[in-house]
Design an enzyme around this catalytic site. Structure first.
Site, PDB file in Angstrom:
ATOM      1  N   GLU A 354       0.771  -1.182   0.344  1.00  0.00           N
ATOM      2  CA  GLU A 354      -0.058   0.204   0.165  1.00  0.00           C
ATOM      3  C   GLU A 354       1.256   1.058   0.162  1.00  0.00           C
ATOM      4  O   GLU A 354       0.479   2.271  -0.408  1.00  0.00           O
ATOM      5  CB  GLU A 354      -1.099   0.135   1.579  1.00  0.00           C
ATOM      6  CG  GLU A 354      -1.509   0.465   1.159  1.00  0.00           C
ATOM      7  CD  GLU A 354      -3.377   0.887   1.669  1.00  0.00           C
ATOM      8  OE1 GLU A 354      -3.002   1.451   3.228  1.00  0.00           O
ATOM      9  OE2 GLU A 354      -4.079   0.412   1.964  1.00  0.00           O
ATOM     10  N   HIS A 385       5.632 -26.827   3.094  1.00  0.00           N
ATOM     11  CA  HIS A 385       5.284 -28.055   2.893  1.00  0.00           C
ATOM     12  C   HIS A 385       3.673 -27.365   1.734  1.00  0.00           C
ATOM     13  O   HIS A 385       2.933 -28.167   1.910  1.00  0.00           O
ATOM     14  CB  HIS A 385       4.415 -28.838   3.748  1.00  0.00           C
ATOM     15  CG  HIS A 385       4.677 -29.572   5.333  1.00  0.00           C
ATOM     16  ND1 HIS A 385       5.482 -30.665   4.736  1.00  0.00           N
ATOM     17  CD2 HIS A 385       5.466 -28.860   5.662  1.00  0.00           C
ATOM     18  CE1 HIS A 385       6.739 -30.760   5.063  1.00  0.00           C
ATOM     19  NE2 HIS A 385       6.619 -29.657   6.090  1.00  0.00           N
ATOM     20  N   LYS A 505     -14.014   2.034  -3.609  1.00  0.00           N
ATOM     21  CA  LYS A 505     -14.640   2.299  -2.448  1.00  0.00           C
ATOM     22  C   LYS A 505     -15.740   2.780  -2.865  1.00  0.00           C
ATOM     23  O   LYS A 505     -17.220   1.971  -3.048  1.00  0.00           O
ATOM     24  CB  LYS A 505     -13.651   2.633  -1.302  1.00  0.00           C
ATOM     25  CG  LYS A 505     -12.914   2.284  -0.674  1.00  0.00           C
ATOM     26  CD  LYS A 505     -12.629   2.771   0.183  1.00  0.00           C
ATOM     27  CE  LYS A 505     -11.009   3.012   0.922  1.00  0.00           C
ATOM     28  NZ  LYS A 505     -10.321   3.639   2.031  1.00  0.00           N
TER      29      LYS A 505
HETATM   30  O1  LIG Z   1      -8.485   3.421   9.222  1.00  0.00           O
HETATM   31  P1  LIG Z   1      -9.884   3.246   8.799  1.00  0.00           P
HETATM   32  O2  LIG Z   1     -10.160   4.536   8.281  1.00  0.00           O
HETATM   33  O3  LIG Z   1     -11.273   2.580   8.327  1.00  0.00           O
HETATM   34  O4  LIG Z   1      -9.344   2.907   7.232  1.00  0.00           O
HETATM   35  C1  LIG Z   1      -8.742   1.421   7.407  1.00  0.00           C
HETATM   36  C2  LIG Z   1      -7.880   0.918   6.012  1.00  0.00           C
HETATM   37  O5  LIG Z   1      -8.391   1.262   4.589  1.00  0.00           O
HETATM   38  C3  LIG Z   1      -6.869   1.844   4.207  1.00  0.00           C
HETATM   39  O6  LIG Z   1      -7.152   3.562   3.964  1.00  0.00           O
HETATM   40  C4  LIG Z   1      -7.052   1.090   2.146  1.00  0.00           C
HETATM   41  O7  LIG Z   1      -9.020   1.230   2.432  1.00  0.00           O
HETATM   42  C5  LIG Z   1      -6.292   1.681   5.120  1.00  0.00           C
HETATM   43  O8  LIG Z   1      -4.594   2.293   4.164  1.00  0.00           O
HETATM   44  C6  LIG Z   1      -6.472   1.979   6.309  1.00  0.00           C
HETATM   45  O9  LIG Z   1      -5.374   1.469   6.801  1.00  0.00           O
END
Ligand SMILES: O=P(O)(O)OC[C@H]1O[C@](O)(CO)[C@@H](O)[C@@H]1O
Length: 543
Positions: A354, A385, A505
């Site tokens: 990431e 394994h 998202k």
């Molecule tokens: O802590 P949050 O804002 O819920 O985000 C959770 C995770 O989602 C992300 O933004 C990626 O979708 C990560 O970088 C982060 O750790």
């Protein structure tokens, strides 16, 4: 990089080494281990099984100079806005600095608020661990469920598992559970087993907008409301919120007195040192959590102050660059020989991929070289394994990090466990040896049939922790954090943003409207339309 003299020199040097084998490097130089290892308690780092020479290391150092690594390290630790696309600093390191160091952000000394939040973590942990925190009906808490995902899940989960049986933790009968997956797979069976009177939920989310976390949180709240309809009572006695967004925690219903806070200048995947690490303090005690921070701080200091030949993050980062860009190895395996580090590969895959899974530079130009390799892994003895066949005889070149503690079970009364540790270490060393040297480890390999041949020449590093403790784990994780930073400097990318996860998202929330019939299928690709229509039909037939 076309205009970089060091990059060109490294390309040329890699060409010269192209026909070399790690086996011959060892044959030519019996002092190879002496030259290519660093012992810096709590970590010994052996990189003698990499396909490199002293000249390689010199050239990599030159590249790092050319890319202004010293200045960039100074910028990171000065609180400069190194996260350029989000115009903010990346100051996770400040969370583990002693309060006496006086760290400044925007002209304000943040050491005091950081220390105060740590004290608050300690206070909450003590109240819950000692049974003083009561549920809605007055019973003490027996089970804590951390609801979070990515950086709000993996760090605490990995650390709790890694350190559970360490001798210097303060044991607790509390059971700590981790729930991340948005589909309810983890939460649903857990709720079937738990008692709502004695279960506390931690809602962990930097943004407090992550749908995965909020959907699990809503299910948890409903479950509690079925046992107690007084919502306010449930919220104040069964939920703790951890976020950088206090207003959003409040809007969700978490009272201010139940909120732990951290700051925008801490990236999600760098946040286990903040109040996101609260489950670690809960499970292992605040003393262990402080040791974890101290171990990471020790690595911060090493990164800033140690000459590069002894500087573990610089070496680990540059070796990764050498393998990715000059050895053309694009897969990297993390192989802990200690089952307690089961979640380390997953944790590191978020940290590395990431952070550095990017293809544009900080100035927005496309890169013309490989950046972060695909990183994966598994507990080494089990992976032997499973996928080691490919490492030994497949067609992919793979680099590996072998990780193991030197000491384990030495205070245990069962001598068989000590032998099991010896067995794990023996396997660790045997596998890295065979991967590096191949069939030449045998006295005579000339008559082997082709299916029994081991080409070797798979490079690896071995990281030996003195012992797996909160301090050494903190140092290990900070080592990888800074490795990532070093590589980002060489590749000139921003390791602190993650724009690549945002659009998916948004598309998912649009697609949810499709499934719920609130949006027309018009304009969608035939595959998405076909899949949505199939599901909607299936639901209709079963309703
Ligand atoms: O802590 P949050 O804002 O819920 O985000 C959770 C995770 O989602 C992300 O933004 C990626 O979708 C990560 O970088 C982060 O750790």
């Amino acid at each position: 990089m076309q205009d970089s003299p060091s990059w060109s020199a490294l390309l040329e040097h890699a060409d010269q080494l192209a026909s070399s084998h790690i086996y011959s490097l060892f044959e030519q130089d019996q002092a190879r281990f002496e030259k290519f290892h660093v012992s810096s308690s709590p970590i010994l780092f052996d990189y003698s099984k990499q396909l490199l020479t002293e000249q390689t290391v010199e050239l990599l150092f030159k590249l790092a100079e050319e890319k202004k690594l010293p200045e960039r390290i100074a910028a990171l630790f000065s609180g400069a806005h190194v996260n350029t696309s989000e115009d903010r600093p990346a100051m996770h390191w400040a969370l583990r600095s002693p309060a006496t160091d006086h760290t400044f952000y925007n002209g304000d000394d943040i050491s005091q608020p950081v220390a105060a939040e740590l004290d608050k973590i300690a206070g909450f942990a003590e109240i819950i661990r000692s049974g003083q925190w009561r549920g809605f009906s007055g019973y003490a808490i027996t089970d804590v469920v951390n609801i979070g995902v990515g950086g709000s899940d993996l760090g605490p989960m990995m650390s709790c598992m890694a350190l559970e049986d360490c001798i210097d933790v303060e044991p607790t009968p509390l059971r700590i559970h981790f729930v991340s997956s948005m589909d309810g797979t983890q939460l649903s069976p857990l709720l079937d087993k738990l008692n709502p009177h004695t279960t506390l939920f931690i809602l962990s989310s930097k943004s407090f907008t992550t749908i995965d976390t909020l959907s699990n949180a809503a299910t948890a709240l409903n479950w509690l409301n079925q046992a107690c309809s007084e919502k306010e009572k449930v919220l104040s006695s069964h939920f703790i919120g951890i976020s950088a967004q206090q207003d959003k925690m409040s809007a969700w219903g978490i009272p201010e007195s139940n909120q732990l806070y951290f700051w925008d200048w801490v990236g999600g995947r760098y946040s286990m040192w903040s109040s996101i690490g609260f489950p670690i303090a809960l499970k292992l005690g605040i003393r262990a959590f402080r040791q974890l921070l101290a171990g990471a701080h020790c690595m911060d200091k090493q990164f800033q102050n140690t000459p590069w030949k002894q500087n573990l993050p610089v070496l680990l980062g540059l070796i990764g660059v050498w393998n990715s860009n000059f050895q053309k190895i694009n897969t990297h395996a993390i192989l802990p020989y200690d089952g307690r580090l089961k979640y380390l590969p997953t944790y590191l895959s978020q940290l590395e991929m990431e952070s550095n899974g990017k293809s544009v530079t900080r100035a927005g130009q496309s890169v013309a070289f490989k950046t972060c390799p695909i990183l994966w892994g598994e507990v080494g003895p089990n992976a032997q394994h499973a996928f080691y066949q490919l490492l030994h005889q497949g067609t992919e070149r793979v680099s590996c990090d072998f990780i193991a503690p030197a000491m384990r079970y030495h205070e245990h009364t069962n001598p068989s466990l000590t032998q099991q540790h010896e067995l794990a270490l023996a396997n660790c060393f045997a596998q890295s040896r065979l991967l590096a040297l191949g069939e030449r480890v045998l006295p005579d390999s000339s008559s082997l049939p082709s299916y029994k041949r081991y080409p070797g020449n798979q490079p690896s590093s071995t990281i030996i922790l003195d012992e797996l403790t909160p301090f050494s784990l903190g140092a290990l994780i900070a080592l990888y954090e800074h490795k990532v930073f070093v590589q980002s400097v060489i590749w000139d990318i921003n390791p602190f943003d993650q724009w690549g996860v945002e659009l998916g998202k948004k598309l998912a929330s649009d697609t949810l409207e499709l499934l719920q019939g609130h949006r027309s299928l018009e304009g969608y690709d035939p595959s998405t339309s076909g899949l949505v229509a199939h599901i909607v039909n299936a639901w209709k037939q079963n309703s």
